[in-house]
Write a protein that holds these residues in place. Structure first.
Motif, short mmCIF file in Angstrom:
data_model
loop_
_atom_site.label_atom_id
_atom_site.label_comp_id
_atom_site.label_asym_id
_atom_site.label_seq_id
_atom_site.Cartn_x
_atom_site.Cartn_y
_atom_site.Cartn_z
N LEU A 1 44.85 51.55 28.39
CA LEU A 1 44.40 50.98 29.66
C LEU A 1 44.11 49.49 29.54
CD1 LEU A 1 41.91 53.81 30.69
CD2 LEU A 1 44.27 53.50 31.46
N PHE A 2 44.25 48.96 28.36
CA PHE A 2 43.89 47.57 28.13
C PHE A 2 45.12 46.69 28.19
CE2 PHE A 2 40.73 50.14 26.01
CZ PHE A 2 39.58 49.63 26.58
N ASN A 3 44.99 45.56 28.86
CA ASN A 3 46.11 44.64 28.92
C ASN A 3 46.04 43.66 27.74
OD1 ASN A 3 44.25 42.57 29.55
ND2 ASN A 3 44.46 42.91 31.74
N GLN A 4 47.06 42.87 27.61
CA GLN A 4 47.15 41.95 26.48
C GLN A 4 46.01 40.92 26.48
OE1 GLN A 4 49.25 42.05 23.82
NE2 GLN A 4 49.81 44.03 24.67
N GLU A 5 45.56 40.52 27.68
CA GLU A 5 44.48 39.54 27.77
C GLU A 5 43.18 40.11 27.20
OE1 GLU A 5 43.09 35.79 28.35
OE2 GLU A 5 45.15 36.48 28.62
N GLY B 1 37.94 58.79 27.56
CA GLY B 1 37.56 60.10 28.06
C GLY B 1 36.76 59.95 29.34
N ASN B 2 36.82 60.93 30.18
CA ASN B 2 36.09 60.90 31.46
C ASN B 2 36.38 59.64 32.26
OD1 ASN B 2 34.91 63.38 30.95
ND2 ASN B 2 33.12 62.45 29.98
N ARG B 3 37.64 59.22 32.29
CA ARG B 3 38.09 58.03 33.03
C ARG B 3 37.45 56.73 32.55
NH1 ARG B 3 38.62 60.05 39.27
NH2 ARG B 3 39.83 61.88 38.80
N LYS B 4 36.93 56.73 31.35
CA LYS B 4 36.38 55.54 30.75
C LYS B 4 37.08 55.32 29.42
CE LYS B 4 31.78 56.18 32.67
NZ LYS B 4 30.36 56.37 32.36
N SER B 5 37.18 54.07 29.04
CA SER B 5 37.78 53.80 27.74
C SER B 5 37.25 52.49 27.19
CB SER B 5 39.31 53.76 27.83
OG SER B 5 39.73 52.73 28.67
N MET B 6 37.36 52.36 25.88
CA MET B 6 36.97 51.12 25.22
C MET B 6 37.89 50.89 24.04
SD MET B 6 33.47 51.81 23.19
CE MET B 6 32.98 53.49 22.95
#
Length: 70
Positions: free
Chosen positions: A5-9, A46-51
């Protein structure tokens, strides 16, 4: 990283923060060089959250000028 879910920036900013911390830690240890620096990225979601977790390993050394041999 697969379907992240993370972009390059976001990853670039995370690496910038990490590199500043590596430099500060090396300075605290009295080093002026970090050899064989390896940067790792991991995503947890998980649970629509990510890091994203960004970590680094390397060897700190202090390098001075080399005198010329005559």
């Amino acid at each position: 990283m697969g379907n992240h879910l993370f972009n390059q920036e976001t990853l670039k900013n995370a690496k910038t923060v990490l590199m500043k911390k590596v430099e500060a830690e090396a300075e605290l240890l009295g080093a002026n060089v970090v050899l064989a620096l390896r940067v790792n990225y991991s995503e947890i979601s998980g649970n629509r959250k990510s890091m994203v977790l960004v970590s680094a390993t390397g060897t700190t050394v202090s390098v001075g000028k080399i005198k010329e041999l005559k």
